[in-house]
Enzyme design. Sequence first.
Site, mmCIF file in Angstrom:
data_model
loop_
_atom_site.group_PDB
_atom_site.id
_atom_site.type_symbol
_atom_site.label_atom_id
_atom_site.label_comp_id
_atom_site.label_asym_id
_atom_site.label_seq_id
_atom_site.Cartn_x
_atom_site.Cartn_y
_atom_site.Cartn_z
ATOM 1 N N ASN A 27 0.860 -1.186 0.000
ATOM 2 C CA ASN A 27 0.000 0.000 0.000
ATOM 3 C C ASN A 27 0.898 1.239 0.000
ATOM 4 O OD1 ASN A 27 -1.356 2.278 1.139
ATOM 5 N ND2 ASN A 27 -3.037 0.936 1.727
ATOM 6 N N HIS A 50 1.150 6.159 1.899
ATOM 7 C CA HIS A 50 1.932 7.078 2.727
ATOM 8 C C HIS A 50 3.131 7.681 2.006
ATOM 9 C CE1 HIS A 50 -0.875 6.660 5.820
ATOM 10 N NE2 HIS A 50 -0.731 5.353 5.871
ATOM 11 N N HIS A 90 -5.506 3.735 -1.671
ATOM 12 C CA HIS A 90 -6.831 4.107 -1.149
ATOM 13 C C HIS A 90 -7.118 5.552 -1.525
ATOM 14 C CE1 HIS A 90 -9.488 4.395 2.764
ATOM 15 N NE2 HIS A 90 -10.152 4.720 1.676
ATOM 16 N N ARG A 138 -9.199 8.284 -0.744
ATOM 17 C CA ARG A 138 -10.149 8.663 0.308
ATOM 18 C C ARG A 138 -11.025 9.813 -0.163
ATOM 19 N NH1 ARG A 138 -8.877 6.873 5.770
ATOM 20 N NH2 ARG A 138 -10.448 8.402 6.346
ATOM 21 N N ARG A 150 -6.778 12.942 1.404
ATOM 22 C CA ARG A 150 -5.693 13.388 2.281
ATOM 23 C C ARG A 150 -4.321 12.905 1.827
ATOM 24 N NH1 ARG A 150 -6.943 9.926 7.703
ATOM 25 N NH2 ARG A 150 -8.851 11.138 7.573
ATOM 26 N N GLU A 175 -8.481 0.476 -3.080
ATOM 27 C CA GLU A 175 -9.266 0.528 -1.835
ATOM 28 C C GLU A 175 -10.165 1.736 -1.908
ATOM 29 O OE1 GLU A 175 -7.453 0.945 1.993
ATOM 30 O OE2 GLU A 175 -6.130 -0.712 1.538
ATOM 31 N N THR A 202 -7.897 3.676 8.611
ATOM 32 C CA THR A 202 -9.130 2.887 8.586
ATOM 33 C C THR A 202 -9.198 2.068 9.872
ATOM 34 O OG1 THR A 202 -8.782 2.770 6.214
ATOM 35 C CG2 THR A 202 -10.521 1.388 7.120
ATOM 36 N N GLU A 206 -10.871 -9.207 3.501
ATOM 37 C CA GLU A 206 -9.575 -8.838 4.063
ATOM 38 C C GLU A 206 -9.784 -8.666 5.552
ATOM 39 O OE1 GLU A 206 -7.330 -5.614 2.286
ATOM 40 O OE2 GLU A 206 -6.187 -5.354 4.155
ATOM 41 N N HIS A 250 -3.318 -4.416 7.916
ATOM 42 C CA HIS A 250 -3.405 -3.259 8.801
ATOM 43 C C HIS A 250 -2.457 -3.411 9.988
ATOM 44 C CE1 HIS A 250 -5.323 0.549 9.842
ATOM 45 N NE2 HIS A 250 -4.871 0.256 11.032
HETATM 46 N N1 PXP Z 1 -5.672 -2.953 4.310
HETATM 47 C C1 PXP Z 1 -6.616 -1.996 4.336
HETATM 48 C C2 PXP Z 1 -7.997 -2.340 3.914
HETATM 49 C C3 PXP Z 1 -6.287 -0.683 4.743
HETATM 50 O O1 PXP Z 1 -7.234 0.262 4.761
HETATM 51 C C4 PXP Z 1 -4.956 -0.397 5.070
HETATM 52 C C5 PXP Z 1 -4.550 0.996 5.435
HETATM 53 O O2 PXP Z 1 -5.254 1.455 6.479
HETATM 54 C C6 PXP Z 1 -4.018 -1.429 5.032
HETATM 55 C C7 PXP Z 1 -4.400 -2.699 4.654
HETATM 56 C C8 PXP Z 1 -2.577 -1.198 5.342
HETATM 57 O O3 PXP Z 1 -2.397 -0.852 6.672
HETATM 58 P P1 PXP Z 1 -0.986 -0.337 7.133
HETATM 59 O O4 PXP Z 1 -0.742 0.951 6.423
HETATM 60 O O5 PXP Z 1 -1.151 -0.181 8.605
HETATM 61 O O6 PXP Z 1 0.012 -1.399 6.749
#
Ligand code: PXP
Length: 242
Positions: free
Chosen positions: A9, A12, A45, A47, A51, A72, A103, A153, A190
């Site tokens: 992901n 960030h 994602h 949003r 952001r 996402e 999330t 998930e 997550h």
């Molecule tokens: N899976 C989903 C559905 C998410 O929304 C997120 C980000 O919040 C992640 C995985 C990845 O989480 P993280 O950034 O904490 O690794």
Amino acid sequence: MKYQRLYINIDHIATVRQARRGNSPDPVAGAMLCERAGADGITAHLREDRRHIQDDDIERLATSITTVFNLEMACTSEMLALAHRLRPHQVTLVPERREEITTEGGLDVSRDAGRIADGVARLNAAGIRTSLFIGPDRAAIDRSRDVGAAAIELHTGQYAHAPNDPATLRALRDASAHGASIGLSVHAGHGLTVENVRPVAAIPEIEELNIGHAVVSRAIFVGLAEAVRELRAAMDDARASA
Ligand code: PXP
């Protein structure tokens, strides 16, 4: 044990860019680097509050990713229209609250069943694989199957906050076994890191992990490619020794 996919992901990377509202660092360039380092897919994602990831990022990701794109998004008409147009490999439906930092919980599939079922039906009709981000909860898993999702998930946040509490891992193991037993593909994500990923990676039914924040954090010190490789190695090691 079956190979487990690692989707990175990249949200960030965009968070750092948005700190200055400029062009750098570019999350699309980051996605390419992650793919070269062994990521099996890229997750982003979009949003509602924009952001981190912006619309233009999603457009560019959709044409640049050479592995697979996991979009996402919230189950809204705006996002469903976007998915219809861009046809990502997979859509993961997530809940969204403006005030949250990330999330924080899974989808409430029971309360929102009608809307989610409609969204899943539209995505399925477009040939897009649909995954629902839910807590490790039996009722939510059953409802996910009822609304026609191909995958769930599992939210690993509770485990990530208390990895030494055996109940958090047991909940993920039980949920994974239950999901697979009723025909769902099982994903998880997550709060996973190189330090806590192994017990989750060792759950045989989990086919895919989505990991973001820990990779981008670690990349500050060792670079993005090395951060991806470290995670991949931890996952492979956990499955080989499970
Ligand atoms: N899976 C989903 C559905 C998410 O929304 C997120 C980000 O919040 C992640 C995985 C990845 O989480 P993280 O950034 O904490 O690794």
